[in-house]
Design a protein around this motif. Structure first.
Motif, PDB file in Angstrom:
ATOM      1  N   PHE A  33      -5.013  26.459  18.187  1.00  0.00           N
ATOM      2  CA  PHE A  33      -4.986  25.602  17.003  1.00  0.00           C
ATOM      3  C   PHE A  33      -6.355  25.411  16.356  1.00  0.00           C
ATOM      4  O   PHE A  33      -6.464  24.706  15.347  1.00  0.00           O
ATOM      5  N   GLY A  34      -7.409  26.002  16.909  1.00  0.00           N
ATOM      6  CA  GLY A  34      -8.736  25.935  16.295  1.00  0.00           C
ATOM      7  C   GLY A  34      -9.370  24.567  16.310  1.00  0.00           C
ATOM      8  O   GLY A  34     -10.304  24.297  15.553  1.00  0.00           O
ATOM      9  N   LEU A  35      -8.894  23.678  17.186  1.00  0.00           N
ATOM     10  CA  LEU A  35      -9.378  22.304  17.240  1.00  0.00           C
ATOM     11  C   LEU A  35     -10.485  22.133  18.278  1.00  0.00           C
ATOM     12  O   LEU A  35     -10.629  22.945  19.198  1.00  0.00           O
ATOM     13  N   SER A  36     -11.244  21.056  18.129  1.00  0.00           N
ATOM     14  CA  SER A  36     -12.200  20.608  19.148  1.00  0.00           C
ATOM     15  C   SER A  36     -13.272  21.645  19.466  1.00  0.00           C
ATOM     16  O   SER A  36     -13.713  21.755  20.604  1.00  0.00           O
ATOM     17  N   ARG A  37     -13.722  22.379  18.430  1.00  0.00           N
ATOM     18  CA  ARG A  37     -14.790  23.364  18.649  1.00  0.00           C
ATOM     19  C   ARG A  37     -16.019  23.072  17.793  1.00  0.00           C
ATOM     20  O   ARG A  37     -17.033  23.757  17.915  1.00  0.00           O
ATOM     21  N   ASP A  38     -15.903  22.113  16.876  1.00  0.00           N
ATOM     22  CA  ASP A  38     -17.000  21.726  15.994  1.00  0.00           C
ATOM     23  C   ASP A  38     -17.520  22.923  15.183  1.00  0.00           C
ATOM     24  O   ASP A  38     -18.724  23.119  15.057  1.00  0.00           O
ATOM     25  N   ASP A  39     -16.592  23.711  14.638  1.00  0.00           N
ATOM     26  CA  ASP A  39     -17.023  24.873  13.855  1.00  0.00           C
ATOM     27  C   ASP A  39     -16.280  25.021  12.528  1.00  0.00           C
ATOM     28  O   ASP A  39     -16.356  26.056  11.885  1.00  0.00           O
ATOM     29  N   TRP A  40     -15.572  23.971  12.087  1.00  0.00           N
ATOM     30  CA  TRP A  40     -14.925  24.049  10.784  1.00  0.00           C
ATOM     31  C   TRP A  40     -15.963  23.920   9.677  1.00  0.00           C
ATOM     32  O   TRP A  40     -16.930  23.163   9.792  1.00  0.00           O
ATOM     33  N   SER A  41     -15.777  24.651   8.614  1.00  0.00           N
ATOM     34  CA  SER A  41     -16.670  24.593   7.458  1.00  0.00           C
ATOM     35  C   SER A  41     -15.795  24.388   6.226  1.00  0.00           C
ATOM     36  O   SER A  41     -15.445  25.319   5.511  1.00  0.00           O
ATOM     37  N   VAL A  42     -15.434  23.127   6.001  1.00  0.00           N
ATOM     38  CA  VAL A  42     -14.453  22.762   4.984  1.00  0.00           C
ATOM     39  C   VAL A  42     -15.030  22.799   3.572  1.00  0.00           C
ATOM     40  O   VAL A  42     -14.342  23.110   2.603  1.00  0.00           O
ATOM     41  N   GLY A  43     -16.333  22.494   3.454  1.00  0.00           N
ATOM     42  CA  GLY A  43     -16.981  22.371   2.151  1.00  0.00           C
ATOM     43  C   GLY A  43     -17.569  20.999   1.953  1.00  0.00           C
ATOM     44  O   GLY A  43     -18.428  20.789   1.105  1.00  0.00           O
ATOM     45  N   VAL A  44     -17.086  20.030   2.744  1.00  0.00           N
ATOM     46  CA  VAL A  44     -17.626  18.664   2.786  1.00  0.00           C
ATOM     47  C   VAL A  44     -17.606  18.238   4.246  1.00  0.00           C
ATOM     48  O   VAL A  44     -16.967  18.885   5.077  1.00  0.00           O
ATOM     49  N   PRO A  45     -18.280  17.132   4.594  1.00  0.00           N
ATOM     50  CA  PRO A  45     -18.271  16.700   5.993  1.00  0.00           C
ATOM     51  C   PRO A  45     -16.860  16.472   6.521  1.00  0.00           C
ATOM     52  O   PRO A  45     -16.005  15.890   5.849  1.00  0.00           O
ATOM     53  N   SER A  46     -16.612  16.944   7.740  1.00  0.00           N
ATOM     54  CA  SER A  46     -15.308  16.771   8.378  1.00  0.00           C
ATOM     55  C   SER A  46     -15.463  16.782   9.886  1.00  0.00           C
ATOM     56  O   SER A  46     -16.496  17.193  10.412  1.00  0.00           O
ATOM     57  N   PHE A  47     -14.428  16.336  10.563  1.00  0.00           N
ATOM     58  CA  PHE A  47     -14.381  16.303  12.027  1.00  0.00           C
ATOM     59  C   PHE A  47     -13.172  17.134  12.445  1.00  0.00           C
ATOM     60  O   PHE A  47     -12.068  16.902  11.952  1.00  0.00           O
ATOM     61  N   MET A  74      -4.246  17.150  11.989  1.00  0.00           N
ATOM     62  CA  MET A  74      -2.816  17.187  12.288  1.00  0.00           C
ATOM     63  C   MET A  74      -2.018  17.906  11.209  1.00  0.00           C
ATOM     64  O   MET A  74      -0.968  18.496  11.494  1.00  0.00           O
ATOM     65  N   ALA A  75      -2.491  17.916   9.974  1.00  0.00           N
ATOM     66  CA  ALA A  75      -1.864  18.743   8.938  1.00  0.00           C
ATOM     67  C   ALA A  75      -2.063  20.211   9.282  1.00  0.00           C
ATOM     68  O   ALA A  75      -1.155  21.044   9.092  1.00  0.00           O
ATOM     69  N   SER A  76      -3.244  20.538   9.818  1.00  0.00           N
ATOM     70  CA  SER A  76      -3.521  21.913  10.230  1.00  0.00           C
ATOM     71  C   SER A  76      -2.623  22.343  11.386  1.00  0.00           C
ATOM     72  O   SER A  76      -2.210  23.501  11.462  1.00  0.00           O
ATOM     73  N   VAL A  77      -2.299  21.410  12.300  1.00  0.00           N
ATOM     74  CA  VAL A  77      -1.399  21.733  13.420  1.00  0.00           C
ATOM     75  C   VAL A  77      -0.024  22.139  12.892  1.00  0.00           C
ATOM     76  O   VAL A  77       0.544  23.155  13.298  1.00  0.00           O
ATOM     77  N   SER A  78       0.524  21.352  11.974  1.00  0.00           N
ATOM     78  CA  SER A  78       1.819  21.709  11.387  1.00  0.00           C
ATOM     79  C   SER A  78       1.734  23.016  10.611  1.00  0.00           C
ATOM     80  O   SER A  78       2.662  23.832  10.625  1.00  0.00           O
ATOM     81  N   ALA A  79       0.611  23.220   9.911  1.00  0.00           N
ATOM     82  CA  ALA A  79       0.423  24.457   9.155  1.00  0.00           C
ATOM     83  C   ALA A  79       0.398  25.666  10.081  1.00  0.00           C
ATOM     84  O   ALA A  79       0.922  26.735   9.743  1.00  0.00           O
ATOM     85  N   THR A  80      -0.210  25.502  11.253  1.00  0.00           N
ATOM     86  CA  THR A  80      -0.259  26.599  12.224  1.00  0.00           C
ATOM     87  C   THR A  80       1.133  26.957  12.721  1.00  0.00           C
ATOM     88  O   THR A  80       1.461  28.143  12.879  1.00  0.00           O
ATOM     89  N   PHE A  88      -3.450  30.087  13.041  1.00  0.00           N
ATOM     90  CA  PHE A  88      -4.379  29.086  12.533  1.00  0.00           C
ATOM     91  C   PHE A  88      -5.164  29.618  11.343  1.00  0.00           C
ATOM     92  O   PHE A  88      -5.749  30.692  11.399  1.00  0.00           O
ATOM     93  N   HIS A  89      -5.143  28.875  10.242  1.00  0.00           N
ATOM     94  CA  HIS A  89      -6.007  29.129   9.090  1.00  0.00           C
ATOM     95  C   HIS A  89      -6.863  27.892   8.911  1.00  0.00           C
ATOM     96  O   HIS A  89      -6.342  26.810   8.622  1.00  0.00           O
ATOM     97  N   GLN A  90      -8.183  28.025   9.061  1.00  0.00           N
ATOM     98  CA  GLN A  90      -9.041  26.850   8.951  1.00  0.00           C
ATOM     99  C   GLN A  90      -8.911  26.226   7.557  1.00  0.00           C
ATOM    100  O   GLN A  90      -9.036  26.922   6.545  1.00  0.00           O
ATOM    101  N   PRO A  91      -8.624  24.928   7.485  1.00  0.00           N
ATOM    102  CA  PRO A  91      -8.527  24.281   6.173  1.00  0.00           C
ATOM    103  C   PRO A  91      -9.855  24.325   5.423  1.00  0.00           C
ATOM    104  O   PRO A  91     -10.930  24.251   6.026  1.00  0.00           O
ATOM    105  N   TYR A  92      -9.782  24.457   4.102  1.00  0.00           N
ATOM    106  CA  TYR A  92     -11.013  24.420   3.309  1.00  0.00           C
ATOM    107  C   TYR A  92     -10.736  23.822   1.941  1.00  0.00           C
ATOM    108  O   TYR A  92      -9.647  23.945   1.381  1.00  0.00           O
ATOM    109  N   LEU A  93     -11.760  23.143   1.406  1.00  0.00           N
ATOM    110  CA  LEU A  93     -11.695  22.486   0.104  1.00  0.00           C
ATOM    111  C   LEU A  93     -12.377  23.311  -0.970  1.00  0.00           C
ATOM    112  O   LEU A  93     -12.029  23.244  -2.144  1.00  0.00           O
ATOM    113  N   ALA A 139      -8.925  31.414  15.052  1.00  0.00           N
ATOM    114  CA  ALA A 139      -8.382  31.143  16.385  1.00  0.00           C
ATOM    115  C   ALA A 139      -8.603  32.343  17.292  1.00  0.00           C
ATOM    116  O   ALA A 139      -8.633  33.490  16.845  1.00  0.00           O
ATOM    117  N   ALA A 140      -8.731  32.059  18.584  1.00  0.00           N
ATOM    118  CA  ALA A 140      -8.944  33.128  19.554  1.00  0.00           C
ATOM    119  C   ALA A 140      -7.673  33.948  19.783  1.00  0.00           C
ATOM    120  O   ALA A 140      -7.732  35.140  20.079  1.00  0.00           O
TER     121      ALA A 140
END
Length: 556
Positions: free
Chosen positions: A393-407, A436-442, A448-453, A466-467
């Motif tokens: 699910f691409g979670l909990s790796r601290d590597d998302w690059s959304v375009g603005v600050p995110s967790f 959690m929107a990303s989880v449903s999207a996956t 997994f497609h990393q969300p981006y703005l 995702a691995a």
């Protein structure tokens, strides 16, 4: 006679009080008066005659006079530019002195006039009016703030409870106020259809626009102006908070940034969160990861992107994928759902202590049976859930690059009861609606497609991947579970009329000291996925569910 003369002299030096207003003139400060109710501060000379007993330390609730007196002492000194005296009227003189000094030296605020407002218990509201002057440019500044008075434990003296927010409500502890050339040029942000995005049009986007400016201001071709802004400190930066403009003295030239936001869905999201306190929602496109809407009822913090909250039973989507892959559960096979299950010394139970006798895993998932998941904890490794969240699910790796600050979520490796609690979205698990929107999207897209703005092509950044993917069998069963929950389970009421190409999961996350749990809801319909949370709202199906379902309907 000499003593009487000194007392009289001290009295004659007090400021003149006319109609409840203290009038003070301090050389070069341009000070105005402020209104305060209650009497003046009592004189304290700290003297003690020989043989006298030390006075007892005063305890108990503060009186109205004590609150007013302590507030008056602080506000009078601050207004008169007596930084050391104002700082001494707080319970953290060092921090207070630093920020109050910077108020004039770095923020360039002069002629500050402080006017007290209503008192509510130990809290006193007040307003601030002054002028911000930088080189040859000046603009008036006006805002409201508040302070709280506390009793010092060592001697019972009433003091202002010091926090940076006393100076300005947008300051967190460790932040500072600075006036000068803007660190980042302004930007004009546009939706996917070319319409301009403004905080006036969409109040929820204030923090998003701040983040876009911080990341793209210098890249988008703009030039900086002069402004008063909040510069974030270490703690705020750790929370990925952006600097914030409070007052623009001279305009810069804005650059342009195009986002993925849908104006229709954004307007719908704004309307939905406005109707429920402490609510947040995000909508994404599963096939690409594009963020189509983001809204928060609190416009001052982007909980939807940066929140760190226990997701409750919505996390069972991730856990279910793990159990199916491990052969510990199967959608249509029998699965235990007892009233209680003890693991690691903790006794877990279901909502209202229900049980499902001779039921399937699909039935347990649809009704959100906690013990169906906790009962499998002993068959898992301590890092199983963490790896599943990261790799699939691409979670909990601290590597998302959304375009603005995110967790991008946290699923720490834990053991015993805490590990079991994580299986149902409690323990150390932390998420936000974007996650959690990303989880449903996956689940909907199958990968997994990393969300981006902002599209990665704008600045050549690399999106997280995702691995691995889930097996076709696991994916098929997860879709079956979420579809059944949307049609017949705890999500059915909110999802009425949205089928058949849909799926959902509800969640309620308990929070210590909070009467009602946080209500969660994540779902998909067609090529749209969304998730929301209503903090202290209660069951997710009744609170966050309608918000998410409305977005799914609007996305058709």
């Amino acid at each position: 006679m000499g003593n009487r003369r000194r007392v009289a002299e001290r009295r004659n030096k007090r400021p003149v009080v006319v109609g409840g207003v203290i009038a003070a003139v301090v050389g070069g400060a341009g000070i105005a008066g402020y209104a305060l109710y209650g009497g003046g501060a009592a004189a304290e000379d700290g003297s003690s005659r020989a043989g006298e007993r030390k006075p007892a330390v005063k305890t108990g609730p503060l009186s109205a006079a004590e609150v007013s007196s302590a507030a008056q002492a602080f506000l009078t000194a601050w207004q008169q530019g007596k930084v050391a005296q104002a700082a001494a009227a707080t319970d953290d003189p060092k921090a207070a002195a630093a920020l109050l000094t910077g108020y004039t030296k770095d923020a360039h605020v002069t002629g500050a006039a402080l006017t007290a407002g209503a008192r509510s218990g130990d809290r006193l509201a007040f307003s601030v009016k002054g002028t911000v002057t930088y080189k040859k440019t000046a603009k008036p500044l006006a805002y409201d703030s508040a302070l709280t008075v506390v009793r010092r434990a060592s001697d019972g003296k009433p003091l202002v409870d010091w926090h940076a927010s006393v100076v300005h409500p947008d300051l967190a502890d460790g932040d500072t106020l600075v006036t000068g050339e803007a660190g980042d040029p302004p930007v004009k942000a546009f939706d996917r259809d070319g319409g301009e995005l403004t905080a006036k049009r969409f109040p929820s986007l204030g923090t998003v626009l701040d983040g876009l400016r911080e990341k793209y201001g210098k890249k988008a071709g703009g030039t900086a102006g002069v402004e008063l802004r909040v510069v974030r400190g270490k703690d705020s930066k750790a929370k990925k908070a952006s600097d914030k403009t409070l007052l623009e003295l001279s305009e810069g030239t804005p650059g342009s940034v195009k986002t993925t936001l849908s104006p229709t869905l954004q307007a719908t999201a704004e309307k939905q969160v406005a109707s429920r306190a402490r609510s947040s929602v995000v909508a994404v496109r599963p096939s690409t990861g594009e963020i189509l809407a983001v809204a928060n009822s609190n416009p001052n913090f982007n909980t939807a992107f940066q929140g760190s909250l226990a997701p409750g039973s919505t996390m069972k989507v991730v856990t279910a994928s793990l159990l199916i892959e491990k052969g510990l559960a199967s959608a249509d096979k029998p699965h235990p759902c007892p009233k209680y299950f003890t693991y690691g010394g903790w006794k877990f139970q279901n909502d209202d202590e229900f049980e499902i006798k001779s039921g399937t895993f699909k039935a347990s998932f649809a009704r959100s049976c906690n013990t169906a998941f906790i009962s499998q904890a002993g068959k898992l490794d301590e890092n199983s859930l963490t790896q599943q969240a990261q790799q699939v699910f691409g979670l909990s790796r601290d590597d998302w690059s959304v375009g603005v600050p995110s967790f991008d979520g946290a699923v720490p490796v834990q053991s015993a009861a805490q590990m079991a609690a994580e299986l149902i979205g409690q323990g150390g698990v932390r998420m936000n609606p974007l996650n959690m929107a990303s989880v449903s999207a996956t689940i909907k897209s199958g990968t997994f497609h990393q969300p981006y703005l902002v599209a990665p092509s704008v600045d050549d950044r690399t999106l997280a991947t995702a691995a691995r993917k889930m097996s076709p069998s696991t994916l098929s069963q997860l879709r079956e579970l979420m579809n059944y929950t949307a049609a017949y389970g705890t999500a059915a009421k909110a999802m009425t009329g949205l089928g058949p190409d849909y799926g959902a999961k509800t969640g309620s996350a308990e929070v210590d000291g909070q009467k009602q749990p946080n209500g969660w809801f994540t779902a998909y319909r067609g090529d749209l996925a969304a998730a929301g949370v209503v903090q202290a709202g209660g069951h997710g199906g009744d609170t966050a569910g309608p918000i998410v379902a409305t977005l799914l309907k609007a996305g058709r």
